[in-house]
Design a protein around this motif. Structure first.
Motif, PDB file in Angstrom:
ATOM      1  N   TYR A 239      32.073  71.014  26.188  1.00  0.00           N
ATOM      2  CA  TYR A 239      30.770  70.535  26.665  1.00  0.00           C
ATOM      3  C   TYR A 239      30.091  71.566  27.562  1.00  0.00           C
ATOM      4  O   TYR A 239      28.917  71.887  27.371  1.00  0.00           O
ATOM      5  N   SER A 240      30.819  72.086  28.523  1.00  0.00           N
ATOM      6  CA  SER A 240      30.198  73.041  29.445  1.00  0.00           C
ATOM      7  C   SER A 240      29.821  74.341  28.746  1.00  0.00           C
ATOM      8  O   SER A 240      28.758  74.919  29.013  1.00  0.00           O
TER       9      SER A 240
ATOM     10  N   GLY B   4      29.081  74.602  25.560  1.00  0.00           N
ATOM     11  CA  GLY B   4      27.951  74.280  24.688  1.00  0.00           C
ATOM     12  C   GLY B   4      26.636  74.355  25.437  1.00  0.00           C
ATOM     13  O   GLY B   4      25.627  74.854  24.916  1.00  0.00           O
TER      14      GLY B   4
ATOM     15  N   THR C 157      37.106  70.107  33.664  1.00  0.00           N
ATOM     16  CA  THR C 157      35.898  70.775  34.145  1.00  0.00           C
ATOM     17  C   THR C 157      36.162  71.505  35.459  1.00  0.00           C
ATOM     18  O   THR C 157      35.713  72.641  35.662  1.00  0.00           O
TER      19      THR C 157
ATOM     20  N   LEU D  72      38.047  69.083  25.664  1.00  0.00           N
ATOM     21  CA  LEU D  72      36.649  68.772  25.370  1.00  0.00           C
ATOM     22  C   LEU D  72      35.747  69.038  26.567  1.00  0.00           C
ATOM     23  O   LEU D  72      34.539  69.245  26.397  1.00  0.00           O
TER      24      LEU D  72
END
Length: 76
Positions: free
Chosen positions: A65-66, A68, A8, A61
Motif C-alpha cells: 500500500y505505501s 503503491g 507500516t 500488504l
C-alpha cells in the motif's frame, strides 16, 4: 489490522522503499503476500498457523500500500 500497523511502522523505520528500487520491492512483497495468503486455504492449518499466516499477509500488504502510493505520486 495489527499486522498492517506493525508492517507500516517497521518499513518506515528501516526505510526499505528509499534504500531499494520501489518497483522491485513492490514486486517481491506482493509475491510474499500472495504466497502467505494462498497458504491459508490448506486444510491441515491449525488455529495458530492461520493467525501467523494472516499476520504475515497483512504485514507484507502494508508495504504494498505505501509503495503503491509512492509510485503513484512519482508518476503524477
Amino acid at each position: 489490522m495489527f499486522s498492517f500497523i506493525i508492517g507500516t511502522l517497521l518499513f518506515a523505520l528501516f526505510t526499505i522503499s528509499d534504500r531499494f528500487s520501489p518497483s522491485k520491492v513492490f514486486f517481491f512483497y506482493a509475491i510474499f503476500g500472495a504466497v502467505f495468503n494462498a497458504s491459508l486455504i490448506f486444510e491441515n492449518n491449525s488455529f495458530i498457523n492461520l493467525l501467523v499466516l494472516s499476520f504475515l499477509t497483512g504485514f507484507f500488504l502494508a508495504e504494498i500500500y505505501s509503495l503503491g502510493m509512492k509510485i503513484a505520486t512519482d508518476y503524477y
